[in-house]
Every structure is written in C-alpha cells, then in structure tokens.
Design an enzyme around this catalytic site. Structure first.
Site, mmCIF file in Angstrom:
data_model
loop_
_atom_site.group_PDB
_atom_site.id
_atom_site.type_symbol
_atom_site.label_atom_id
_atom_site.label_comp_id
_atom_site.label_asym_id
_atom_site.label_seq_id
_atom_site.Cartn_x
_atom_site.Cartn_y
_atom_site.Cartn_z
ATOM 1 N N TYR A 149 -21.859 -18.827 28.204
ATOM 2 C CA TYR A 149 -21.088 -17.707 27.644
ATOM 3 C C TYR A 149 -21.874 -16.785 26.937
ATOM 4 C CZ TYR A 149 -17.669 -15.579 24.571
ATOM 5 O OH TYR A 149 -17.002 -14.425 24.112
ATOM 6 N N HIS A 187 -5.934 -12.308 29.550
ATOM 7 C CA HIS A 187 -7.382 -12.535 29.602
ATOM 8 C C HIS A 187 -7.423 -14.204 29.846
ATOM 9 C CE1 HIS A 187 -11.585 -12.057 28.901
ATOM 10 N NE2 HIS A 187 -11.753 -12.794 28.015
ATOM 11 N N SER A 192 -15.334 -14.149 30.503
ATOM 12 C CA SER A 192 -15.310 -12.930 29.350
ATOM 13 C C SER A 192 -16.710 -12.407 29.141
ATOM 14 C CB SER A 192 -14.467 -13.524 28.258
ATOM 15 O OG SER A 192 -14.319 -12.598 27.318
ATOM 16 N N TYR A 193 -17.263 -12.993 28.150
ATOM 17 C CA TYR A 193 -18.541 -12.237 27.962
ATOM 18 C C TYR A 193 -19.466 -13.300 28.874
ATOM 19 C CZ TYR A 193 -22.726 -10.819 25.114
ATOM 20 O OH TYR A 193 -23.701 -10.193 24.882
#
Length: 586
Positions: free
Chosen positions: A375, A556, A458-459
């Site tokens: 992450y 998402h 995501s990140y």
C-alpha cells in the site's frame, strides 16, 4: 440521501440535502434548512471530499450532550468542478453520473457550521471560523461537544500544516470564541490522516489532544486555557485515547517491545501508567484494543493477533477476566495455515518493518516465488501483528508463494520524521523502499529472484505501477487495482503531497520488461477510471503489451461479484505470467 442521527426520543435526519428534526416519536418533522440542492448545497451531510478525506463518514450532524442543540455542516459546492462518468446499467442508453470533486488547482467547497435549537428550529446560529482562517481557504476538521453550551471545532488550513482548535461558548444569542489552540507543523501535515478529536475532561473545563510532541511523536497533551502539556513521552506513539475518567486516561499505543505493528492498552494516572493488556495472553495477543463501560469499571478486551482473535470481558477494578470468547479457533483447526515471519530492515536511520506469509512446511534451503503486497501511502501500515485469513494466506498455503509486506518511508506510527519523509515527494522514497525491500528479501536466500511480483490496490496500485515502471529489473510482473496515474487527477487533499514527476504515465517505456495487469471499476468515484485510461493510453503509445480488466458500474471497492472475480483473475495472472505454475487455470 437519507441520513438518520438519533438522540433519545429526538431524531435528526437529512432528506434531499436538507435537515429535519423530530422532537418526539409522534410529532411532525420540522424542516431546518431550505436551500439544499443536489450536487450544489449539502446540509447535514458531507460532500464527496469531506466524506472520503476528512470525516470518513456520511454524517454531518452532531447532537449536543443534552439534546438541546444539533450542529450541522453546510457545504456549498456550486464552484466545485464535477467529475462525470457513464453508468451503463440495463437501459438502452447509459446515463451520466456527475459528482462535485475538487482536484489540485480547482475550487474547494465552501463549508460553514451552524447550530439549531431543537425546541425552536427557526433559531439557527453560525459557528464562525476564527479570523486567521476566515480570509483563506480552510477545512472544517472536527466538531466535538463538551456541554450543551460549549463546543470545540477544529479548522485546518488548505495546506494542512496549520490548525486552530477553537472553543466556543453560547451566550444565549451567539457562539462566542473562547480559548483556542494553534498547532503548526514545519515537517508535513497535521495528524495522521486528519486531525484527531479532543477528549474533554469530566469537568469539561479542559481537554486531552493527541498531537506531535517536540520530538515528532504522537502523544497525549493536556490542554488547559490554550496551553498544552504533554503527559506521555517517548520514541513510540499513542494510537488513540480510549476513555477519560476523573482520575485516569486509558489509551492504546505501541509502547511495549518496540514493535510499531503491535498495540496495547494502558491506564495513565498522575502516579504513573501501567499496561492492562500486555500479559493477558502472552505472545498470542500483541495487537489489543478495549471498549470501556461508562465509568470504566469494565471493558471488553479485543485481541486481534498475532494468534487467533480473542475477546474477554474484563473487571477493571479487580483486573480479572469475567467471560471469554475464544474466537473462531474451532473453525480453522486442521487447516494447514502459513506461518508468519516478522522483522525489520535498518535503512536511512530507521527500523523499517516487514512481515511474510510463509508456506506450510517452509524450507529455507529452497527457492520460493515472492509477491510483495503493497500500500505504502502516507501513514500506512502493512506489517502489523493482526491475525488474518486473506488472499495472501491462500497464496502462501495453496500456491506455495511467499507474500511479503514492507513499511518504508512514509509509513505511520513511528514518528513524524519517518512519516513526513514523503511530504511533497509522493512517488519517490516509498517506491524506492519497496524495490530495496525486494532486494533485501533476495539476500535472505529462499526467494527466487526470477519470480518476484508486486501488487496493490488504490495507493498500492500507484506504488506498484511506479515500481514496475522504475526499470529496476527486480520485478517480473505486477497487478495494479484502481491505481492513481498522476496526482493532478486525484482529490484535493493530496495536493500538498504532489510531486511534479511522480506519474505512472511518465514511466510507460519501462513497462516493456515487465508483465502488467491493470484493473479498474468504471464507476470508481474515488480514483476515477480516467486514471487507468491515462495509463492504458500511455502504454499503447509506447507499444507496450499489457493485460487489463475493467468492472462495469463498480466503484473503488469492486463490490459484489467483482470482488471474488478480481482475486481469481489475479491468481491466474500470477500463475500464467509471473510464476509459470499454471497447468489448468480455467
């Protein structure tokens, strides 16, 4: 949107962006606001950016302790630019979804805070932002009631390194500004993700606040008449203030053992502090939390790992167990589970922690494929002491893959120096550190250097893509789910982290040497499908062959049928193109 907030027999709710109040079960609702408008004026609920980045909630209503008043947020998004995307649905023609979404360099919502008297809903007063912030862009960070006539509000500058915690007292006609605390940061943003709320003492005349001390570690400070005094100290961090009584403070921290991935519960008094959970179940319980009764006579202790989760009802006065819940031990008995290995790599003056899921029967004389699960966003933590059954444990136990996570620079809970290392440098150190970690894992002797993959969501998808595009030669392949491509396209809160050259698209030519799977939902209102479209276009322009999977009308989180599908798809991708272990994948 329909949001309920209940207080005893009173009820406050939001309907079509307006606030309503009912003062008894049988009474008719009274409309408080009348200017609510879809995608324009939000009353009692946050707009997208406040829900996602500041409040972490869809609630923008706050009852006073005695129920006399309700505070509510008004967000004016009329100047905020909108993101639009197609919703395919089942109709002959797709429809278009439009959401106000501020990006770097574009207008923010204008937010105000009001308080309504529940006995007279026409009596509405504004809680005015302090003068130092009134003429500049700012955020409403937190709203905390002390009494029915006393409220604490935190206002944060748009650049997020200057905060005012303002106490207001009601004089019968308006909210007067009383004492306030100003907090500034010279090294980065304030708070971990957003500023934590103050916790008032029992007499409501002072409060405790979790903030950075002079050494850059998050500790409890007692604030009396605008003067803050630290009451905990050390090169470790307080995670949360759990409960405040007349003579005690209960908090969780990673103080014991020096492992930032652990948590224990402590009791602080003027005579000192002691750990309540450190010795309850030994090595099996090193990630603990507690939920206290009203007067803290009892608490529910929750052990989340590294052993099997465990819960106990505790008598706080006698420090003894009243009742145990042994979790789901019986459900997993007989299953060959992976073993965990945890440790740290010392780099750049920091202990940077990692964890590994090792296949059952692990033999360090053999070579295993490696998948790095990443992450790596600001204040993230992947290497912790929580027990999990997940895709990682499946890959380790069934596919014989080592799954590792590493917390490099930018990660949290070890002080601001480490966390703020990536301040205005996104896509630099945190990406470099994942590459360094992979090289360090190779040195351990049991990792096959020719079968190393990386993946993230995501990140984590952004860091995965940046690492694959670095040209390091370390990774054979990787999977990026809902990744950011460039920070110009993301929400305004990340603008302070922006790094001009930290784009995935700028590294497209380096993807020739790796296998890449790009995954995104077409209805992602957080990291927009636009991000994946930009990556795809850049790779096509460079004539890079890659794989992609989109999920129609999924956001998402890729919920519903898409969620198991994406993990099955990534498993097949690993088998086919990363590790060449696939005999019959489909």
């Amino acid at each position: 949107m329909y949001v309920f907030v209940l207080f005893l027999y009173f009820q406050a709710y939001v309907w079509k962006n307006n606030v309503y109040i009912k003062t008894s079960p049988g009474s008719a609702p009274k409309q408080v606001t009348f200017n609510g408008e879809d995608n324009q004026i939000f009353n009692g609920i946050p707009d997208w950016v406040y829900e996602e980045e500041m409040f972490s909630s869809n609630q923008g209503l706050w009852w006073s302790p005695g129920g006399k008043y309700v505070a509510y947020v008004e967000s004016n998004d009329t100047e905020v630019h909108a993101i639009e995307y197609s919703w395919y649905g089942n109709n002959q023609y797709p429809s278009t979804v439009s959401i106000p979404y501020p990006k770097p360099g574009t207008p923010n919502p204008v937010v105000k805070l009001f308080v309504v008297d529940t006995n007279n809903t026409s009596k509405i007063t504004e809680v005015v932002v302090p003068d130092p912030f009134g003429s500049s862009e700012h955020y409403l960070a937190t709203v905390t009631w002390a009494t029915d006539e006393r409220i604490a509000v935190q206002w944060l500058k748009r650049v997020q390194n200057h905060l005012i915690l303002q106490i207001y007292n009601f004089n019968g006609s308006k909210w007067e500004q009383a004492e306030h605390l100003e907090v500034r940061s010279t090294s980065g943003w304030i708070g971990r993700f957003s500023p934590p709320e103050p916790v008032f003492t029992t007499d409501k005349n002072s409060y405790y606040l979790l903030m950075s001390d002079t050494n850059g570690y998050k500790h409890i400070h007692h604030v009396i008449e605008s003067v803050s005094t630290p009451i905990t100290a050390g090169e470790w961090e307080v995670i949360d203030i759990l409960k405040v009584t007349e003579d005690s403070i209960y908090y969780s921290s990673n103080e014991e053992g020096g492992k930032p991935g652990g948590r224990n519960v402590y009791k602080w008094t003027k005579q000192g502090h002691k750990c309540l959970t450190c010795t309850l179940r030994g090595e099996d319980c090193q990630y603990n939390s507690a939920y206290f009764s009203h007067n803290a006579s009892f608490y529910r202790m929750s052990c989340s790992g590294p052993g099997i989760p465990y819960y106990s009802l505790m008598d706080n006065q006698k420090n003894q167990v009243l009742e145990d819940n042994k979790g789901f031990n019986s459900l997993i008995s007989g299953i060959a589970m992976p073993t965990m290995r945890r440790g740290f790599i010392e780099l750049y003056g920091h202990k940077l922690w990692y964890q590994m899921f090792l296949p059952p029967g692990f033999d360090d004389s053999k070579k295993y494929p490696l998948l790095i699960d990443v992450y790596a966003g600001p204040c993230s933590q992947k290497a912790d002491l929580i027990y999990r059954v997940s895709w990682s444990t499946y890959l380790a136990s069934t596919e014989k893959i080592i799954v590792a996570s590493f917390d490099g620079r930018g990660s949290g809970f070890q002080g601001d120096k480490l966390m703020h290392a990536i301040y205005k440098r996104l896509g630099t150190y945190e990406v470099e550190d994942q590459i360094t970690a992979a090289r360090e894992f190779i040195k351990m002797g049991f990792v096959d250097k020719d079968r190393i993959a990386i993946w993230g969501w995501s990140y984590g998808g952004y860091v995965t893509s940046m690492a694959l595009g670095s040209g390091s030669g370390v990774f054979k392949c990787g999977m990026a789910v809902a990744p950011v491509s460039k920070w110009d396209y993301y929400g305004i809160f990340f603008s302070l982290f922006k790094q001009a050259n930290s784009t995935v698209t700028g590294r497209a030519k380096n993807f020739h040497s790796v296998q890449y799977l790009l995954v995104h939902g077409t209805a992602d209102d957080n990291v927009h499908f636009q991000q994946a479209a930009e990556i795809s276009e850049a790779l096509v322009d460079e004539q890079v062959d890659f794989e992609a999977m989109w999920y129609t009308d999924k956001d998402h989180g890729l919920g519903g049928a898409a969620y198991p599908h994406v993990y099955t798809h990534m498993t097949h991708f690993l088998q086919r193109l990363c590790y060449h272990t696939c005999n019959k994948c489909f």
